[in-house]
Design an enzyme around this catalytic site. Structure first.
Site, PDB file in Angstrom:
ATOM      1  N   ARG A  93       0.844  -1.212   0.000  1.00 51.47           N
ATOM      2  CA  ARG A  93       0.000   0.000   0.000  1.00 51.47           C
ATOM      3  C   ARG A  93       0.873   1.253   0.000  1.00 51.47           C
ATOM      4  NH1 ARG A  93      -1.525  -0.316   6.385  1.00 51.47           N
ATOM      5  NH2 ARG A  93       0.183   1.028   7.088  1.00 51.47           N
ATOM      6  N   GLY A  94       0.226   2.402  -0.022  1.00 48.44           N
ATOM      7  CA  GLY A  94       0.897   3.694   0.144  1.00 48.44           C
ATOM      8  C   GLY A  94       2.005   3.942  -0.865  1.00 48.44           C
ATOM      9  N   ASP A 133       8.351 -10.870   6.714  1.00 45.88           N
ATOM     10  CA  ASP A 133       8.627  -9.784   7.657  1.00 45.88           C
ATOM     11  C   ASP A 133      10.130  -9.505   7.556  1.00 45.88           C
ATOM     12  OD1 ASP A 133       9.332  -8.270   9.869  1.00 45.88           O
ATOM     13  OD2 ASP A 133       7.765  -9.143  11.131  1.00 45.88           O
ATOM     14  N   ASN A 188      11.542   0.424   1.392  1.00 48.11           N
ATOM     15  CA  ASN A 188      10.452   1.361   1.648  1.00 48.11           C
ATOM     16  C   ASN A 188       9.686   1.040   2.920  1.00 48.11           C
ATOM     17  OD1 ASN A 188       7.985   3.157   0.785  1.00 48.11           O
ATOM     18  ND2 ASN A 188       7.168   1.095   1.075  1.00 48.11           N
ATOM     19  N   ALA A 189       9.641  -0.242   3.322  1.00 52.42           N
ATOM     20  CA  ALA A 189       8.868  -0.615   4.510  1.00 52.42           C
ATOM     21  C   ALA A 189       9.317   0.246   5.686  1.00 52.42           C
ATOM     22  CB  ALA A 189       9.075  -2.094   4.835  1.00 52.42           C
ATOM     23  N   GLY A 190       8.372   0.811   6.390  1.00 52.43           N
ATOM     24  CA  GLY A 190       8.724   1.660   7.526  1.00 52.43           C
ATOM     25  C   GLY A 190       7.538   1.778   8.448  1.00 52.43           C
ATOM     26  N   ASN A 241       8.103   9.453  27.497  1.00 55.90           N
ATOM     27  CA  ASN A 241       7.041   8.437  27.595  1.00 55.90           C
ATOM     28  C   ASN A 241       7.275   7.221  26.697  1.00 55.90           C
ATOM     29  OD1 ASN A 241       5.449  10.062  29.319  1.00 55.90           O
ATOM     30  ND2 ASN A 241       4.824  11.294  27.552  1.00 55.90           N
ATOM     31  N   ASN A 253      11.875  15.824  14.861  1.00 50.02           N
ATOM     32  CA  ASN A 253      10.435  16.016  15.011  1.00 50.02           C
ATOM     33  C   ASN A 253      10.006  15.605  16.405  1.00 50.02           C
ATOM     34  OD1 ASN A 253       7.978  16.811  14.057  1.00 50.02           O
ATOM     35  ND2 ASN A 253       7.511  14.880  13.015  1.00 50.02           N
ATOM     36  N   TYR A 270      11.812   7.368  15.345  1.00 49.17           N
ATOM     37  CA  TYR A 270      11.661   7.406  13.878  1.00 49.17           C
ATOM     38  C   TYR A 270      12.761   8.251  13.223  1.00 49.17           C
ATOM     39  CZ  TYR A 270       9.141   8.225   9.426  1.00 49.17           C
ATOM     40  OH  TYR A 270       8.767   8.309   8.108  1.00 49.17           O
TER      41      TYR A 270
HETATM   42  N1  LIG Z   1       3.665   9.224   4.127  1.00 46.31           N
HETATM   43  C1  LIG Z   1       4.576  10.158   4.335  1.00 46.31           C
HETATM   44  O1  LIG Z   1       4.252  11.356   4.376  1.00 46.31           O
HETATM   45  C2  LIG Z   1       6.033   9.794   4.525  1.00 46.31           C
HETATM   46  C3  LIG Z   1       6.932  10.837   4.767  1.00 46.31           C
HETATM   47  C4  LIG Z   1       8.277  10.541   4.913  1.00 46.31           C
HETATM   48  C5  LIG Z   1       8.723   9.242   4.831  1.00 46.31           C
HETATM   49  N2  LIG Z   1       7.842   8.235   4.598  1.00 46.31           N
HETATM   50  C6  LIG Z   1       8.400   6.862   4.529  1.00 46.31           C
HETATM   51  O2  LIG Z   1       7.966   6.233   3.322  1.00 46.31           O
HETATM   52  C7  LIG Z   1       7.806   4.831   3.539  1.00 46.31           C
HETATM   53  C8  LIG Z   1       6.395   4.409   3.137  1.00 46.31           C
HETATM   54  O3  LIG Z   1       5.462   5.186   3.859  1.00 46.31           O
HETATM   55  P1  LIG Z   1       3.871   5.006   3.715  1.00 46.31           P
HETATM   56  O4  LIG Z   1       3.257   6.301   4.131  1.00 46.31           O
HETATM   57  O5  LIG Z   1       3.540   4.450   2.400  1.00 46.31           O
HETATM   58  O6  LIG Z   1       3.608   3.927   4.892  1.00 46.31           O
HETATM   59  P2  LIG Z   1       2.467   2.821   5.038  1.00 46.31           P
HETATM   60  O7  LIG Z   1       2.340   2.567   6.503  1.00 46.31           O
HETATM   61  O8  LIG Z   1       1.234   3.201   4.276  1.00 46.31           O
HETATM   62  O9  LIG Z   1       3.111   1.528   4.329  1.00 46.31           O
HETATM   63  C9  LIG Z   1       4.231   0.858   4.865  1.00 46.31           C
HETATM   64  C10 LIG Z   1       4.221  -0.584   4.391  1.00 46.31           C
HETATM   65  O10 LIG Z   1       5.340  -1.253   4.975  1.00 46.31           O
HETATM   66  C11 LIG Z   1       4.929  -2.515   5.428  1.00 46.31           C
HETATM   67  N3  LIG Z   1       5.764  -3.006   6.534  1.00 46.31           N
HETATM   68  C12 LIG Z   1       5.841  -2.491   7.797  1.00 46.31           C
HETATM   69  N4  LIG Z   1       6.661  -3.262   8.538  1.00 46.31           N
HETATM   70  C13 LIG Z   1       7.123  -4.255   7.752  1.00 46.31           C
HETATM   71  C14 LIG Z   1       7.989  -5.361   7.955  1.00 46.31           C
HETATM   72  N5  LIG Z   1       8.530  -5.589   9.144  1.00 46.31           N
HETATM   73  N6  LIG Z   1       8.250  -6.193   6.924  1.00 46.31           N
HETATM   74  C15 LIG Z   1       7.677  -5.980   5.696  1.00 46.31           C
HETATM   75  N7  LIG Z   1       6.838  -4.957   5.459  1.00 46.31           N
HETATM   76  C16 LIG Z   1       6.554  -4.095   6.458  1.00 46.31           C
HETATM   77  C17 LIG Z   1       3.489  -2.288   5.904  1.00 46.31           C
HETATM   78  O11 LIG Z   1       2.765  -3.517   5.991  1.00 46.31           O
HETATM   79  C18 LIG Z   1       2.965  -1.339   4.831  1.00 46.31           C
HETATM   80  O12 LIG Z   1       2.393  -2.031   3.743  1.00 46.31           O
HETATM   81  C19 LIG Z   1       8.119   4.592   5.017  1.00 46.31           C
HETATM   82  O13 LIG Z   1       9.461   4.181   5.145  1.00 46.31           O
HETATM   83  C20 LIG Z   1       7.904   5.951   5.636  1.00 46.31           C
HETATM   84  O14 LIG Z   1       8.654   6.113   6.818  1.00 46.31           O
HETATM   85  C21 LIG Z   1       6.501   8.482   4.455  1.00 46.31           C
END
Ligand SMILES: NC(=O)c1ccc[n+]([C@@H]2O[C@H](COP(=O)([O-])OP(=O)(O)OC[C@H]3O[C@@H](n4cnc5c(N)ncnc54)[C@H](O)[C@@H]3O)[C@@H](O)[C@H]2O)c1
Length: 451
Positions: A224-225, A268, A292-294, A303, A351, A357
């Site tokens: 996703r995303g 995973d 990309n996973a994050g 806390n 942040n 993070y």
């Molecule tokens: N959305 C933003 O504004 C933004 C801004 C800066 C950075 N990012 C970075 O971009 C990347 C994608 O962000 P997003 O908004 O699409 O996030 P999201 O949460 O929509 O998608 C992240 C995907 O990673 C997968 N994932 C999480 N842990 C995992 C694991 N242990 N093994 C395999 N897969 C795993 C999740 O299942 C999910 O499908 C991330 O690294 C995030 O930190 C996003």
């Protein structure tokens, strides 16, 4: 995903009047790349004179149908005039020959007359030399000065316009076409005010309509995303894609992989045997790895439970390091490959509530910088992409005020789309992307955070 109703409003007739009267920010509707489009620049490309501009003029007819020149004669170009020429969609100014303070006035003289004649979503690229490669202190100072100019001009652009500075090292001239195809086109719609350095690189894209043809790519967190958009964009550009995500995301992952004709890999990335499993599933090797996973687990440090800290550091930083090393050691990552790490501008700026993070994201940036020299011998590039505020389910869940601040606190005055990040990743995955390595490319609309 949250929709940005404010952009719709300010671009309506009533909205335009009201916003102008009250002095509110007026973000433009950004033009974006559509699949199937061929020309990077649909409209007039204005080119200056200069040694690097001369190189650009050789391939400029492949970028646009309308080539204009300003400040002197350029091969194949018609001279630009305010009265007779079409609106300008893209600009390349060659500042590489500016070596003295007095010559910096050429920046004002070139840009001032054209600024009111730029089309919507116009893209400007300034070509220069790396200041630290200059032996003469005055030349180094002059080249550094251009950076201040380009970042400020980016802030003065209107109607979705962007400005980037490309510092071109000796021998990297061959990579200008790939870089300009990206930075002069809507593929870089949400990138502005960036400084990118290009080094010599022996690789070259063979077919610009499918720049990733013949390359195999792994995208983690692809269900996703942003990850899904990356997989889609890499497939659009001709790559064979392997989509990886956790077991809970299996049905979305399978559906997307099937649509893209790719392979789904449920895994995973923190599992103890993740590296071994990856290697087993990639017998034919790999050219592009996108980490990309994050995850986020936000709390102020006072806390923050240990598991919040550990899980974020594990997924976001440790797993990309472990998997990258395994792919290199096993030889699965082929020569001339690309490693792309998804960082964040908060990793640059810090942040509140995100010490875990931002530690992980800054760590990824450090990893890209430190690994680049080692991987160079095998032609492998490694870069971090740092998104700003991107419209995804992650940002849709932010509190309203924070979300609005995140959107507006940038030169483009809006959030980006997952596609904007995906286009940057696709560019970095191209053959020739080795010209850029050990760097951070921000996709943030020139956010004020961490600038
Ligand atoms: N959305 C933003 O504004 C933004 C801004 C800066 C950075 N990012 C970075 O971009 C990347 C994608 O962000 P997003 O908004 O699409 O996030 P999201 O949460 O929509 O998608 C992240 C995907 O990673 C997968 N994932 C999480 N842990 C995992 C694991 N242990 N093994 C395999 N897969 C795993 C999740 O299942 C999910 O499908 C991330 O690294 C995030 O930190 C996003």
């Amino acid at each position: 995903m949250a929709s940005d109703r404010y952009i719709d409003f300010v671009n309506s007739d009533l909205g335009r009047k009201l916003v102008g009267a009250v002095g509110l920010p007026a973000p433009a509707r950004l033009e974006r790349w559509q699949a199937g489009r061929l020309r990077p620049v649909e409209g007039a490309l204005l080119l200056s004179t200069g040694p690097l501009a001369e190189r650009v003029s050789n391939f400029a007819p492949r970028l646009t149908d309308v080539l204009l020149s300003a400040g002197g004669e350029v091969t194949g170009a018609h001279p630009w005039t305010a009265e007779q020429s079409a609106k300008i969609k893209a600009v390349v100014f060659d500042a590489s020959a500016l070596l003295r303070t007095s010559e910096l006035s050429q920046l004002r003289e070139f840009f001032q007359p054209i600024l009111r004649h730029l089309d919507n979503s116009a893209h400007v690229v300034i070509l220069a030399r790396a200041p630290d490669a200059q032996t003469d202190p005055l030349a180094a100072s002059t080249q550094q000065a251009i950076e201040g100019f380009s970042r400020s001009l980016a802030k003065e652009m209107r109607n979705g316009g962007t400005v980037q500075l490309l510092q071109v090292e000796d021998g990297a001239e061959d990579q200008l076409e790939g870089a300009l195809r990206f930075f002069l086109s809507p593929k870089s719609a949400f990138i502005s005010g960036q400084v990118v350095r290009l080094s010599a690189c022996g690789q070259q894209v063979q077919d610009w309509t499918r720049p990733l043809a013949g390359r195999k790519a792994l995208v983690t967190g692809a269900a996703r995303g942003i990850g899904a958009a990356i997989a889609e964009t890499l497939a659009r550009d001709g790559a064979e894609v392997v989509l990886l995500d956790v077991p809970q995301a299996k049905s979305d992952l399978d559906a997307l992989a099937a649509r893209l004709g790719g392979q789904a890999l449920v895994l995973d990335i923190c599992a103890p045997d993740a590296a071994a499993q990856l290697i087993e599933h990639l017998p034919g090797g790999l050219d592009i790895v996108v980490h990309n996973a994050g995850i986020t687990r936000d709390k102020t440090l006072a806390n923050m439970p240990a598991d919040f800290w550990d899980s974020v550091l594990d997924v976001n930083l440790n797993a990309p390091q472990v998997l990258t090393q395994a792919l290199i050691d096993s030889g699965v990552l082929r020569e001339n490959g690309s490693v792309i790490l998804l960082a964040s501008i908060s990793g640059l700026a810090g942040n509140r509530g995100q010490t875990n993070y931002t530690t992980s994201k800054a760590g990824l940036i450090g990893y890209a910088r430190a690994m680049a020299p080692t991987l160079k011998a095998r032609g492998i590039s490694i870069n971090a992409v740092a998104p700003g505020f991107i419209e995804t389910s992650m940002t849709a869940h932010m509190p309203f005020a924070l979300r609005e601040a995140g959107r507006r606190m940038s030169s483009l005055g809006q959030g980006g789309q997952p596609q904007d990040v995906a286009e940057a990743v696709a560019w970095l995955g191209q053959p020739g992307s080795g010209a850029m390595s050990g760097q951070v490319l921000r996709v943030c609309g020139q956010s004020v955070l961490g600038a």
